[in-house]
Design an enzyme around this catalytic site. Structure first.
Site, short mmCIF file in Angstrom:
data_model
loop_
_atom_site.label_atom_id
_atom_site.label_comp_id
_atom_site.label_asym_id
_atom_site.label_seq_id
_atom_site.Cartn_x
_atom_site.Cartn_y
_atom_site.Cartn_z
CG ASN A 268 -5.41 7.90 -7.00
OD1 ASN A 268 -6.62 7.94 -7.16
ND2 ASN A 268 -4.77 6.77 -6.75
CG ASN A 293 -8.51 -0.76 -10.08
OD1 ASN A 293 -9.11 -1.77 -10.46
ND2 ASN A 293 -8.66 0.40 -10.69
CB CYS A 356 -1.12 0.49 -3.47
SG CYS A 356 -1.88 -0.08 -1.94
CG ASP A 358 -6.75 4.06 0.66
OD1 ASP A 358 -6.41 5.24 0.83
OD2 ASP A 358 -7.80 3.72 0.10
NE ARG A 362 -3.16 -1.47 -5.99
CZ ARG A 362 -3.67 -0.53 -6.77
NH1 ARG A 362 -3.49 -0.60 -8.08
NH2 ARG A 362 -4.37 0.47 -6.27
NE ARG A 402 -10.11 -4.33 -0.82
CZ ARG A 402 -10.73 -3.17 -0.67
NH1 ARG A 402 -12.06 -3.15 -0.53
NH2 ARG A 402 -10.06 -2.04 -0.68
#
Length: 691
Positions: A268, A293, A356, A358, A362, A402
């Protein structure tokens, strides 16, 4: 499938005549469809498949059994190669129900597949079941929507204080549109510092207070990753981190916990994001944990489901498949991270910033689990609902993405919230008396996150939910929970035994496979009598008997007082002192549970009518759960269809047959008890007769 309210709402949807949905159903009824029975290689049941606007229903020929599946519970539908029996179709659900259907004609199979795919993943929120509630739904619409008071909850933690204060800078969601309108920041942080930090964090999700541990002033904050890239920095973000550190005078340093594997964070960073450069942040210890992830988690769950749904499963195959899926390793990594946060705050007295990528997957998992370990309030049923509101709903977990509520990219779907519930279940196994709620509560949450029957989990942020005006158009799941509170209480809960911090063990030997979730539709995987069910029945019976004993004790005292009074009056007035009190019973040495008749003959003087009424309907011997396989209504009992006792007659019935609560006569406590419909009618009739 998930409860009797599903059946009622499905029928109501038919009554409402949703013409738009019916037009999408090409084959509303298909005859001679084969349904493969669970864990039986060649066993099929022939029946009728019906498609309604909200449900897929398989009806067996005798009509004794029906299998209802909500469209929103369907995760995937797949056509399989042609067989000698016909055209097979595999329907997989988020509830881990798997249907193997075989159609006699290909055209019917194609029509059913097309209809399911459209109805299970609509394009707009307004097309979900939650926006089409039945007009006669018993639950008040406002019930559950006003449960959480954000200001009051932070006040319970001790906020505001000399270090922290509530902020309204995000009242119009200008600071961060995926954060709640009320946030907590250090008092020393100025408006420029806060907005500057937001510009340096992914999606504006700057560090904000999640939980304040009052005994030592340590705090847990959450955020998204910084937009640091290789060498970028933000003085405002660095200042905000220092203000968080200084808000805890008991520690000279703080932790930044990055829940990602370090390799992912470095990748990232190459994309202009990444992690904090410790050279710019003073007195900070940086830790990578290594929770994978959403894509790896989704693949891991798919592997687990493939193993558990296998037709011929040996012990070796199951254990090897469970290990290969890596599912319990992922659960352990989440618990390890949460435990590390708890130890830092409680044992070391150090503040922690968690993030994490965004900050909505997590981070939500670990912050909520750490809070659950620290604060016993969140281990109550009410507190747990507040925890979900605070850490998941208000801080912007993307439930609709999700959980696949709409027709979006399937790569966004991942069992993030389901993993959190499983971690809670693992904690509950290690501390069975520390949680007020039972396993059914966790299963209900898991199912309704996907069901879209309630507005609670719709949308991806507080702002989205405000725009949809959910309280005006949908019902809250919390209202259903409160309405059926007794169904979700843990009979082993001991409020005083775990008032402090609990620390879950992450020893792999103590982590268990959750058969109650992944195999709940496989009856061979469950005992005939569940321990929690049995203990609940014993506790319910003890409450009823204690209440009845208290009532009888009070009546005996009243009679004694009355006899004493009448005896004194007899002596004073020179009446005939011959008195007789007769107690009749079926047995000589004990009172019958059917009737106790108290008769008084005292020179024409009688006791009050209410004292002499026969005691009917108090049953001492309740029917055993083990001996009953189906309800009086014909519904077979299973792990999904649980058993309940009527508090008056002691019969074992299904939930729909004991869905009423009423205050029972001849009980000292006036709290309504669960009763069957016939007992409710009889009690009401007796009350009218006596009045």
């Amino acid at each position: 499938i998930i409860g009797n309210e599903l059946r009622e709402r499905a029928f109501c949807s038919l009554v409402m005549d949703d013409q738009r949905k019916m037009n999408l159903i090409r084959s509303p009824k298909v005859e001679k469809v084969l349904l493969k029975q669970n864990n039986k290689v060649r066993a099929y049941t022939t029946g009728t498949l019906c498609l309604t606007p909200s449900n897929l229903i398989f009806i067996e020929p005798t009509g004794a059994k029906e299998t209802w599946v909500l469209y929103h519970h369907i995760s995937s539908v797949e056509r399989l190669p042609l067989t000698t029996k016909g055209y097979p179709l595999l329907v997989k659900c988020y509830t881990f129900l798997i249907l193997h259907l075989v159609f006699p004609r290909e055209s019917e199979c194609v029509n059913v597949v097309d209809s399911i795919r459209i109805l299970s993943h609509p394009e707009k929120y307004e097309q979900l079941c939650a926006f089409q509630p039945p007009p006669h739904w018993e639950q008040p619409r406002h019930s559950g929507w006003v449960m959480y008071d954000v200001v009051g909850e932070y006040a319970r933690m001790g906020i505001p204080n000399q270090y922290w204060e509530m902020s309204i800078l995000n009242a119009e969601y200008e600071l961060c549109d995926s954060y709640p309108s009320h946030l907590c920041f250090p008092k020393a942080a100025t408006k420029d510092v806060i907005f500057g930090s937001a510009r340096f964090r992914s999606r504006g999700r700057l560090p904000a207070l999640s939980y304040f541990y009052k005994p030592n002033n340590s705090s847990m904050c959450r955020s998204a990753q910084p937009l640091s890239g290789v060498s970028k920095r933000s003085t405002e973000d660095e200042q905000l981190i220092q203000f968080i550190l200084q808000a805890n005078p008991n520690s000279s340093f703080m932790y930044i916990v990055d829940t990602r594997p370090k390799l992912n964070a470095m990748a990232n960073r190459a994309a202009g994001k990444g992690y904090e450069n410790t050279g710019f942040y003073n007195n900070v210890i940086y830790q990578f944990i290594g929770i994978q992830n959403i894509h790896i988690m989704r693949e891991s769950l798919q592997k687990l489901v493939e193993v558990t749904s296998s037709e011929q499963l040996s012990m070796t195959h199951f254990l090897n498949g469970l290990e290969a899926s890596g599912w319990l390793r992922h659960i352990r990594s989440i618990l390890l991270t949460s435990l590390a946060i708890v130890k830092a705050m409680v044992d070391e007295g150090t503040s922690v910033l968690v993030h994490c990528s965004d900050g909505w997957d997590r981070t939500a998992q670990t912050c909520s689990l750490a809070t659950l370990m620290i604060d016993p309030f969140y281990r109550t049923l009410h507190g747990f609902m507040i925890l979900i509101e605070k850490e998941w709903l208000l801080f912007g977990h993307k439930f609709s993405y999700r959980c696949g509520h709409l027709n979006t990219d399937p790569k966004d779907v991942s069992p993030v919230f389901g993993q959190f519930l499983e971690c809670v279940w693992q904690m509950k196994n290690q501390f069975p008396t520390a949680f007020e709620f039972n396993d059914d509560f966790l299963l209900t949450l898991h199912d309704h996150v996907y069901s879209c029957q309630y507005g609670t989990f719709l949308g991806n942020s507080e702002l989205e939910r405000l725009k949809m005006d959910l309280p005006s158009h949908t019902y809250s799941l919390w209202g259903l929970i409160w309405q059926r509170l007794s169904d979700y209480l843990n009979p082993l809960y001991d409020e005083m035994s775990h008032q402090g911090v609990i620390k879950v063990s992450t020893d792999i030997k103590l982590l268990r496979y959750w058969s109650g979730l992944y195999n709940r539709f496989n009856e061979s995987a469950h005992p005939r009598e569940l321990v929690e069910e049995k203990v609940s029945a014993i506790a319910q019976q003890n409450v009823c008997l204690d209440s009845h004993i208290s009532y009888l004790t009070k009546q005996v005292e009243l009679l004694k007082n009355k006899f004493t009074e009448l005896s004194a009056r007899a002596v004073e007035n020179g009446w005939d002192t011959g008195a007789e009190c007769v107690a009749t019973s079926n047995q000589s040495d004990e009172l019958s549970h059917d009737s106790v008749v108290l008769k008084k003959q005292y020179s024409g003087h009688q006791l009050e009518h209410s004292m002499l009424q026969p005691v009917h309907g108090v049953t001492f011997h309740w029917k055993s759960l083990r001996s009953v396989s189906q309800c009086q209504c014909g519904a077979p009992f299973s792990y999904v269809q649980r058993k309940y006792h009527c508090s008056r007659c002691g019969e074992v019935l299904c939930h729909s047959c004991v869905d009423k609560q009423i205050t029972l006569p001849f009980h000292a406590h006036h709290k309504p008890q669960r009763c069957c419909r016939s007992c409710c009618k009889e009690v009401k009739l007796n009350k009218r007769t006596m009045s």
